[in-house]
Scaffold this active site. Structure first.
Site, PDB file in Angstrom:
ATOM      1  N   TYR A 166      -1.007   2.653  10.104  1.00  0.00           N
ATOM      2  CA  TYR A 166      -1.443   3.899  10.734  1.00  0.00           C
ATOM      3  C   TYR A 166      -2.238   3.662  12.019  1.00  0.00           C
ATOM      4  CZ  TYR A 166      -0.220   6.076   6.245  1.00  0.00           C
ATOM      5  OH  TYR A 166       0.428   6.498   5.120  1.00  0.00           O
ATOM      6  N   LYS A 198       3.387  -5.936  -0.439  1.00  0.00           N
ATOM      7  CA  LYS A 198       4.845  -6.080  -0.317  1.00  0.00           C
ATOM      8  C   LYS A 198       5.073  -7.443   0.345  1.00  0.00           C
ATOM      9  CE  LYS A 198       9.049  -4.377  -0.550  1.00  0.00           C
ATOM     10  NZ  LYS A 198       9.767  -4.241  -1.816  1.00  0.00           N
ATOM     11  N   ASP A 258       6.539  -1.423  -4.813  1.00  0.00           N
ATOM     12  CA  ASP A 258       7.632  -0.652  -5.435  1.00  0.00           C
ATOM     13  C   ASP A 258       7.530  -0.689  -6.961  1.00  0.00           C
ATOM     14  OD1 ASP A 258       8.062  -3.294  -4.843  1.00  0.00           O
ATOM     15  OD2 ASP A 258      10.195  -3.122  -4.432  1.00  0.00           O
ATOM     16  N   ASP A 305      -2.319   5.324   0.455  1.00  0.00           N
ATOM     17  CA  ASP A 305      -2.091   6.747   0.723  1.00  0.00           C
ATOM     18  C   ASP A 305      -1.053   7.291  -0.258  1.00  0.00           C
ATOM     19  OD1 ASP A 305      -1.975   9.187   1.936  1.00  0.00           O
ATOM     20  OD2 ASP A 305      -1.021   8.514   3.789  1.00  0.00           O
ATOM     21  N   ASP A 327      -1.777   9.450  -4.074  1.00  0.00           N
ATOM     22  CA  ASP A 327      -1.229  10.797  -4.257  1.00  0.00           C
ATOM     23  C   ASP A 327      -0.329  10.841  -5.490  1.00  0.00           C
ATOM     24  OD1 ASP A 327      -2.580  11.930  -2.191  1.00  0.00           O
ATOM     25  OD2 ASP A 327      -0.807  12.781  -1.216  1.00  0.00           O
TER      26      ASP A 327
END
Ligand code: NAD
Length: 385
Positions: free
Chosen positions: A169, A219, A252, A276, A280
């Site tokens: 970001y 990852k 994942d 993020d 959620d």
């Protein structure tokens, strides 16, 4: 800044029921808290959390000074700026900041010069907040509000640490037009050793006070930035936290495990974008947005505490907003910024008790079932402190 005024031997009321004559050294504290109600239901839920904090402070002999300032849409209306200088200065001088929510249809024009959310991003930056803490706890009384089976979610108690200031970001990004007319856009995930170290340490310290397990999500099979996270965190955990159980999980897989075995996680630490998305996803486990608090903290200075829900314009002004997420954010403020652990537990216990007694706001019951409003729910929490 928070001042420890004095200490006195006191019977700690938060232990009533566990050890009726347990005595502890109770620290009396003087601190300044900035309230940023914001927009929509923000002012309603902040008023509730304010009342709870006043009651808790009074019962323990602490002196909390509250100052209210503007952020978000209301600040745009009044000052043409979603985060006026005066708000920034007051937050920087304070011991902690309690925020409601910002935004609403009135300020949604995509062509507007500035938007309420810009105030949120700026206050995090101004206060140097790099870690977002999000507890995901299921309440026994609300298990049937979750979209997942009771048998899967019962006992879930996860504390997420999401890195807030780096990664995809904030890395170099852009969009260019190629000679053949196509557009080419890119966003880059960038992290430094220092950025990874400070949040992994913070998460590991928290794990030490809980069930002593840390899960690092990355990852690393694809991303170079993730490979840095893996190297840095493995070194820290090996050298400084050999007493903790440590595991790494690919993002994942984590997305699946959160839905199949959420109770197997204690503290989870991860980068900005993965955090993020995962937080959620995890916020669905407890069943209502109205129950979930969050905290953003840095290495020094005031922390920022808020519910995870937005300004809920559809119910603003109706007196039916669930204040519990903001009340639980106030409990996090006591624990993380003021060091008032017993007081934080006292608030959390009161919330659990109110739920156990069957009190519900409208968002926690099926449509048409009886419920109570913001004011009545706040009163119930205060009565059960
Ligand atoms: P929202 O969280 O405001 O509302 C989603 C749904 O949940 C709505 O039906 C709402 O009524 C309900 N809800 C939320 N909090 C509740 C509570 N405490 N009690 C009872 N019901 C509650 O999300 P949204 O509708 O997507 O966004 C509304 C506005 O809030 C937008 O302007 C958005 O940009 C902003 N927003 C702000 C923040 C923040 O300030 N941190 C976060 C998310 C969204």
């Amino acid at each position: 800044m928070a001042i420890l005024q004095t200490t006195r031997a006191a019977s700690d009321p938060s232990f009533v029921g566990q050890s009726p004559i347990r005595h502890s050294l109770e620290v009396l504290l003087k601190a300044t808290i900035v309230l940023l109600p914001g927009d929509g239901i923000g002012p309603e839920v902040i008023a509730s959390a304010h009342r709870v904090l006043v009651q808790v402070a009074q019962s323990h002999g602490h002196t909390l000074e509250f100052q209210e300032h503007k952020i978000g849409g209301i600040a745009i209306d009044l000052y043409g700026d979603p985060l006026p200088e005066e708000t920034i200065a007051a937050c920087k001088r304070s011991d902690a900041v309690l925020l409601g929510a910002v935004g609403g249809p009135k300020w949604d024009d995509p062509n507007a010069k500035t938007r309420p959310e810009a105030g949120l991003l700026k206050i995090r930056k101004e206060l140097g907040l790099f870690a977002n803490l999000r507890p995901i706890v299921t309440f026994p009384e609300l298990l049937d509000s979750s979209p997942l089976k009771r048998s899967i979610i019962e006992g879930t108690d996860i504390l997420f640490f999401r890195e807030l200031t780096g990664g995809l970001y904030f890395g170099p990004s852009g969009c260019e037009t190629l000679p053949d007319g196509q557009q080419r856009a890119y966003s880059t995930a960038v992290y430094t050793t220092h950025e990874v170290e400070r949040i992994v340490r913070m998460a590991a310290d928290a794990a030490r006070t809980r069930r002593k397990k840390l899960t690092m999500v990355d990852k690393a099979n694809v991303l170079e930035a993730s490979r840095l996270w893996r190297r840095v965190s493995a070194k820290i955990m090996h050298e400084q936290y050999p007493d903790l159980e440590y595991e790494v999980v690919l993002v994942d897989s984590m997305a699946m495990h959160l839905l199949s075995r959420p109770t197997s996680f204690d503290v989870v630490v991860t980068s900005n974008m993965f955090g993020d998305i995962l937080t959620d996803e995890a916020s669905m486990l407890p069943g209502s947005l109205g129950m979930l608090p969050s905290a953003s903290i840095g290495s020094s200075g005031p922390g920022l505490y808020e519910p995870i829900h937005g300004s809920a314009p559809d119910i603003a002004g109706k007196g039916i907003a669930n204040p519990l997420a903001t009340i639980l954010a106030a409990a996090m403020l006591c624990r993380h910024s003021l060091g008032l652990h017993a007081e934080a537990e006292q608030i959390e216990r009161a919330v659990r008790k109110v739920l156990a007694l069957g009190h519900r706001t409208a968002d926690l019951v099926p449509r048409g079932q009886p419920s109570i409003g913001t004011e009545a729910m706040t009163q119930k929490v205060i009565e059960n402190l």
